[in-house]
Each structure stands twice: as structure tokens, then as C-alpha cells.
Design an enzyme around this catalytic site. Structure first.
Site, short mmCIF file in Angstrom:
data_model
loop_
_atom_site.label_atom_id
_atom_site.label_comp_id
_atom_site.label_asym_id
_atom_site.label_seq_id
_atom_site.Cartn_x
_atom_site.Cartn_y
_atom_site.Cartn_z
N GLY A 673 0.78 -1.22 0.00
CA GLY A 673 0.00 0.00 0.00
C GLY A 673 0.82 1.27 0.00
N GLU A 674 2.07 1.21 0.45
CA GLU A 674 2.84 2.43 0.65
C GLU A 674 4.09 2.55 -0.21
OE1 GLU A 674 2.38 3.71 5.10
OE2 GLU A 674 2.09 1.54 4.99
#
Length: 711
Positions: A673-674
Site C-alpha cells: 500500500g505504501e
């Protein structure tokens, strides 16, 4: 001849579409402000208009006289709160104002419009005090904390970095600045709170036990539940928190925020369900932000590009309410082989809102500075930037000395260079006033996992139910958890139902740190494999009520790994700078990642692209300014704080390596996600330098800065 049915095709690794997609596009999915409970009222907060001081009086008479207004809560009459580890949640408890935007009153009315009108009518008098909201590296109040966000030591040193740098044949010593940034999810923070009047005879008095139900826009309803139980002095089993659908977060919903406390206060005071949805203009002051970071990066190298010294020093700010220190120097402890390594943080407490998590806290601003400095070193050496990174590939994690569980950064760089046609793109181009160039940057993000639990149920009709208190922020968590369950149960995906987003379900960790799928999925996998084993031992049909098996990964998740576990990636960008207007456009953007096993290519691609788009915004348009006179962020809406629109974003290419890492979790996945945001801004900044021959070391690359640089 074997007549048993064929096993279904594996679900993990397939591009399954989102299970809740139809609910979202048809409007059936309900978000926190959309629970239309009977007799519902609405609340609107009143923010402080001074940067520091004390409330001396609150005049509520005019507000209470307006039609439909039910109450105005102030620091003098709001319900009293119990203890909390987070002082930002102790709203309306005393007259102190620690920063501009701190809530000093709350209007409650029959409609949102009436509540807003009442809030505008409340007159607050203050005893203002001198304030300080300006961050600079020489601030006299700067100090080195013990730890930074994530529990990392604030200061680490191996060897004598200063001496090694001074002795290096080639040196770069550069300062970089990343401004305050804001999360701005599509759904602002909202909550609907309801006290059960049948069990709370003291509703309206601010006392009693009662039963509380809250619908909150949160990254973790379990955390919200325990926090509210402490604040309102309730047994946890009398509090239910639902976060079934959440419209984005990017970190700012990772902990409870003041809105949910105010909603519960108002519901307790009025005895009615109350909804509060924060105006977007309030978010910069009350739900956290990415703190500004000032970087000094020193790289010393031999003439062949081998690093001999790496020093990354960061100065950032925190509020006087609660310490939060962005861990921006920590990624330098992971990336490159340097015998002398110094990483340190200093923080300045100011009269500003409390910073908090924003997508890839630490890694995002830290890698912008480090990867920009690596590009500057490549230019100083006359070495290709990809090759420079390859030459400094470490055998083990530089800071800890631990072996990597897997590390395929070099492969990402090589694969990306081939796909981007890197060698052919390294000649800057000019077409009239348009200058075109290319840049590269590496990316990294740690592997986190948190204890979670789950329960798997088998029913006689051949269907299964899996429950865990996960949160889907729009990432596709429901879908991937169902895929994990289907494979563990050895059944088709359509036979599995997943329930998440409710505090009554088995405990799940907060959706943060790119750890959600690894944490919840591990528990789901264990529950489902245990259920399969139980069913294999049973004789006779499954009873009508079904058969259930729980799982808890606390023991497994807390085991300390002997390996350094990280995801890696490489970003490539092509940009075009207009020498007349100062406009910078990204023409091509490519990301190649090594993030373990990709569990769902469809949702994974969306996550990688989303991160890269945020990185593009960080590089070109997103920034916030702290006004020193008012102690306020001036860019506090989407008109002044420009997140990338369709016209800003080119076709983005995403690829990943088929990485097998047996030291992670049963699924073999790393968080995704990052990492997409981590290297994007540096790649764009490096491409701008390649195109123009000018280096801008402060983000974003806005036309005024570009024209000044081109001079």
C-alpha cells in the site's frame, strides 16, 4: 477411476474483482455519516481562532436562540472524559488552546445546516499568548528524542561518518526540504454515535453506563472501541464500533480523532443519535498531517562510486500536545553499503497541530532526500544513476547486520531500465521551450505484521463464513481475505463470505503500515486450515448451526525474525519542463517492485498506481504553508491544496517481480500500500535536473520555483 471432484483453481494470484464493488457503485454501501438512525441530530465543531492562549468566555446565547438548535457544548459544560494516552482526544475539557483550529465548542442541532449556523454564531473570547510555529534547523528548542515513529532509535551511528566523509575523494553535502503535506481522503472524518436509551437511565446527564454504538470512519474499529471505553468509562463490552466501509485514509484515520469523541459527547448530552462530518477545511488542524522535514544528506565516495560515508540528518516539528517524530532518516539504515553510517533526528515542539501518519511516514520524505543525493553523487562522479545504486548494493542490512529475507532491488533497477529504455533516454532533449529528461530512484518499505485473530465457519450447504475485524479502506482487503480463505479451504471463491469492519468480530489489527493483509490474512489462513483439518477428522454431516474454528496469531506474529524484511522497488520518470511558463509535466512513470507474492494483481496494481499518483502530487503540486502570523495552514481545502487530477497523471506502468520469500507469512506477501509513493518524487525531481541542468531541492516543483531556477 478417481471420481472425486477436481480441486478449484487457486484463488490467490488471480485478479478477482472487489466483492463489495456493486454495493459501492449502487450506493448500497453505507459510510459513517450515512446511518440514518431515528431522531438523529447533527453536530458542527467550533475551531479556535488563536494560535495559542486560553478561552476566557463562550457566548452561546445567540446560537441557542436559532431554530432547531439543541445544545452548544463548551469547555465549561461538556461531559468529562476519563484517561487517555492521546491528549489530542481530550477535547472541551479545559480552556487551554494549544494551536489554531483546536476545538473550543460544539453546536448540536436538528439538521446539518442548523448546526453549522449555530457554530458560526458562537462567540468565543480568548486571552491570546505569543506563539511560535516556524520550523528551522537552528531552532533553540530542537532536541534529539529517544525514539521516532515506529519505535526506531532516533540516533544511530556506525563508524565515524564525519571523518570518513571528510576523507572521501568525492563528496556531496546537500540540504532538502519537504513541506507539510495532508492526507485528504475522499471521505472526510465522520462518525454517528448512539447511546441506547433503554439501558442508560442517565442519558443527558453525562453520567451512567449505557450501551454505545458508533459508526466511525476509521482504520481500526477495535482501537476506537477501546479508546472510547476508556474516555467514557465504560466496560469495553458495552461499546460497539462499526467501520464497514471507509472512503480512504492514507494514515489519518489510523487512530481515533476528535470527531468521534465529540459525536459521543453530543449523543450522551442530548440522548439522541448524533452525526458529525468534519468540514474539509478543518482536517489540516485536527486529524494529523505529514510534518515538514528538513534534511541534510552527506555522501562520501571513492572515484569508482563506492560509498565510504553516508550521513542523513533530519529536523522536523511536533506539537506541544503530543510528540510525534517522522522517522525520515531510518530508510538510510537499509539502503546502501557504507562502512560509516550516521542517521539522526531532531524535533522542535511548536504551537502547531499534532502531526501523524501519512502514507509511508518516514520512508516517503526520507527517500526523497536520500535518492536525490544519490543522483547528485552520480552526476558528480559521471556514473549512470542506476549503476551507482547497483555498485552500493549491501550484502546485509547496513544498520543491523541482519541478512535480508529477500532483496531484489538490483533486479528491479535492471528490469525497470530495460522496460523504460533507460540507456536511450539519457540524452536530454529540447523542443523549443520544452526540455525533456529522465530520472530514477529506488524505493523501500519495511515488512510489518501485527497479532490478529479470525474465525472460520463451515455450513452444511457447502458455504463458509470467515470473520475478522479487518478494515477495508478501499484497498480490496475483503476480496484478498476471501481469496486467502478460499485457497486454505480448498474451495471456489464464491463459496466464501467475509465479514469485517465490526468491533464484535475477532480482533484485527489497525489497517496501517502496509501490514493489513499480512496480519489479518495470517489469522484467516490459520483458522481456515484448522477448519479443514477438523472437518477431515469428523464423521457424519455438518450440523445445521455449522462448525467453527478460531485462530489467533499473537504468538506467531510476535516472534522476532532473524532477518531484515523489506519490500523494494525502482521508479523511472520522464518529465518535460516548460521554460516559458515554468510548468513541469510528467510524461512517463514506471514502477517495478519486489514485494513478495502478489496476491491479487488487479487490486495490487491499483495500490501501486495510487501510491505513485500521490508521489507525483508530492513532487509537483502538493504543499502546505504554515502562516507564521496566524499559526495556521493556509492551504486547507482542495482548491488551494492541489491533489493530482486526471490531467496531471500520465499513463502509469507498474510491474513486479515474482518474488518468493519463505520468511514472511503463510501467503508469502509483503505490504504494497505504501511503497508506491516512496521513490516517485525523487525520480521526478531527478528527471527535472536531467532535463534542465538545474536542481531544486525543495518540493514541490511549482512554476515559480522552476522559473527562478532557470533564471
Amino acid at each position: 477411476m478417481d471420481s472425486s471432484p477436481a480441486a478449484p483453481a487457486p484463488s490467490l494470484g488471480s485478479p478477482a474483482t472487489r466483492l463489495e464493488g456493486r454495493e459501492k457503485v449502487t450506493g448500497k454501501a453505507r459510510y459513517a455519516a450515512e446511518y440514518a438512525l431515528p431522531d438523529r441530530a447533527y453536530a458542527w465543531p467550533v475551531p479556535a481562532t488563536v494560535a495559542r492562549g486560553r478561552v476566557t468566555a463562550v457566548d452561546t446565547a445567540g446560537a441557542l436562540a436559532l431554530p432547531g438548535v439543541l445544545a452548544v457544548l463548551t469547555p465549561y459544560d461538556a461531559p468529562r472524559l476519563g484517561p487517555s494516552d492521546d491528549p489530542t482526544l481530550r477535547v472541551l475539557q479545559d480552556p487551554e488552546v494549544p494551536h489554531r483550529g483546536w476545538y473550543v465548542a460544539l453546536a448540536v442541532a436538528e439538521t446539518p445546516e442548523a448546526a453549522r449556523a449555530a457554530a458560526a454564531t458562537v462567540h468565543v473570547r480568548y486571552d491570546a499568548e505569543p506563539h511560535d510555529s516556524v520550523l528551522h534547523t537552528g531552532h533553540p528548542d530542537a532536541y534529539t528524542p529517544e525514539q521516532v515513529n515506529g519505535g526506531y532509535p532516533a540516533h544511530r551511528e556506525k563508524g565515524d561518518a564525519a571523518a570518513a566523509f571528510a576523507a572521501a575523494p568525492v563528496r556531496v553535502d546537500c540540504a532538502y526540504a519537504v513541506p507539510p503535506l495532508h492526507n485528504h481522503p475522499m471521505e472526510p472524518h465522520a462518525a454517528t454515535a448512539h447511546w441506547d436509551a433503554d439501558s442508560d437511565s442517565d442519558a443527558g446527564t453525562g453520567t451512567g453506563t449505557g450501551t454505545l454504538t458508533v459508526y466511525d470512519s476509521s482504520q481500526g474499529s477495535g482501537f476506537v472501541r477501546s479508546t472510547l471505553a476508556a474516555l467514557f468509562e465504560l466496560p469495553a463490552d458495552r461499546v460497539t464500533v462499526v467501520s464497514e466501509h471507509v472512503g480512504g485514509a492514507f494514515g489519518c484515520k489510523g487512530t481515533p480523532r476528535p470527531h468521534v469523541v465529540l459525536a459521543v459527547m453530543a449523543a450522551r448530552h442530548t440522548g439522541r443519535p448524533v452525526t458529525i462530518a468534519l468540514p474539509r477545511r478543518h482536517l489540516a488542524a485536527v486529524v494529523g498531517h505529514r510534518a515538514p522535514t528538513l534534511h541534510r544528506v552527506r555522501l562520501g565516495a571513492r572515484t569508482d562510486g563506492t560509498l565510504t560515508a553516508l550521513a542523513h540528518e533530519v529536523t522536523t516539528h511536533t506539537s506541544r500536545v503530543r510528540e510525534f517524530v517522522e522517522q525520515a532518516a531510518v530508510p538510510a539504515r537499509v539502503m546502501y553499503a557504507a562502512p560509516a553510517l550516521l542517521t539522526t533526528h531532531r524535533v522542535v515542539p511548536l504551537d502547531v497541530p499534532t502531526p501523524s501518519w501519512m502514507r509511508a511516514p518516514g520512508e516517503c520524505p526520507g527517500m526523497y532526500a536520500l535518492e536525490s543525493a544519490m543522483d547528485e553523487l552520480a552526476c558528480a562522479l559521471g556514473i549512470d544513476p542506476v549503476e551507482l545504486r547497483v555498485r552500493n548494493e549491501p550484502d546485509a542490512e547496513p544498520d543491523s547486520g541482519h541478512p535480508f529475507s529477500s532483496r531484489h532491488l538490483v533486479e528491479c533497477l535492471r528490469e525497470g531500465a530495460a522496460r523504460f529504455d533507460w540507456a536511450a533516454s539519457r540524452t536530454p532533449r529540447q523542443d523549443g521551450p520544452l526540455l525533456t529528461g529522465t530520472g530514477v530512484a529506488a524505493a523501500t518499505y519495511p515488512v510489518y505484521v501485527a497479532p490478529s485473530s479470525a474465525r472460520a465457519h463451515a455450513f452444511p450447504d457447502g458455504t463458509y463464513l470467515v470473520q475478522t475485524n479487518a478494515t477495508d479502506l478501499g484497498t480490496g482487503a475483503r476480496t484478498v481475505l476471501a481469496q486467502i480463505a478460499a485457497d486454505a479451504l480448498r474451495v471456489a471463491l464464491d463459496r466464501v463470505t467475509v465479514e469485517i469492519g465490526h468491533s464484535a468480530l475477532p480482533q484485527g489489527s489497525v489497517a496501517g503500515g502496509s501490514a493489513g493483509t499480512a496480519s489479518w490474512g495470517w489469522a484467516v489462513h490459520d483458522a481456515c486450515t484448522s477448519l479443514v483439518a477438523l472437518l477431515a477428522r469428523r464423521s457424519g454431516p455438518i450440523p445445521e448451526a455449522g462448525v467453527s474454528v478460531p485462530a489467533d496469531t499473537t504468538a506467531s506474529a510476535k516472534q522476532k525474525s532473524p532477518y531484515a524484511r523489506h519490500a523494494f522497488g525502482a521508479h523511472f520518470a520522464e518529465v518535460q519542463a516548460d521554460t516559458v511558463t515554468g510548468e513541469v509535466r510528467v510524461r512517463r512513470l514506471l514502477g517495478v517492485f519486489a514485494a513478495g507474492r502478489i496476491l491479487n494483481p488487479l487490486t495490487a496494481r491499483s495500490q501501486f498506481v495510487g501510491g505513485m499518483v500521490m508521489g507525483l502530487g508530492m513532487a509537483l503540486t502538493e504543499h502546505s504553508t504554515m502562516d507564521p502570523a496566524f499559526g495556521d495552514f493556509t492551504e486547507n481545502d482542495l482548491a488551494s491544496y492541489h491533489v493530482p487530477a486526471h490531467a496531471d497523471v500520465p499513463d502509469i506502468e507498474v510491474h513486479w517481480l515474482d518474488e518468493h520469500d519463505k520468511h514472511l507469512n503463510p501467503m508469502g506477501g509483503k505490504g504494497i500500500g505504501e511503497i508506491g509513493i516512496v521513490g516517485t518524487a525523487a525520480a521526478i525531481g531527478n528527471a527535472f535536473h536531467h532535463a534542465t541542468g538545474r536542481r531544486i531541492r525543495e518540493l514541490p516543483l511549482t512554476p515559480d520555483r522552476v522559473l527562478a531556477a532557470l533564471g
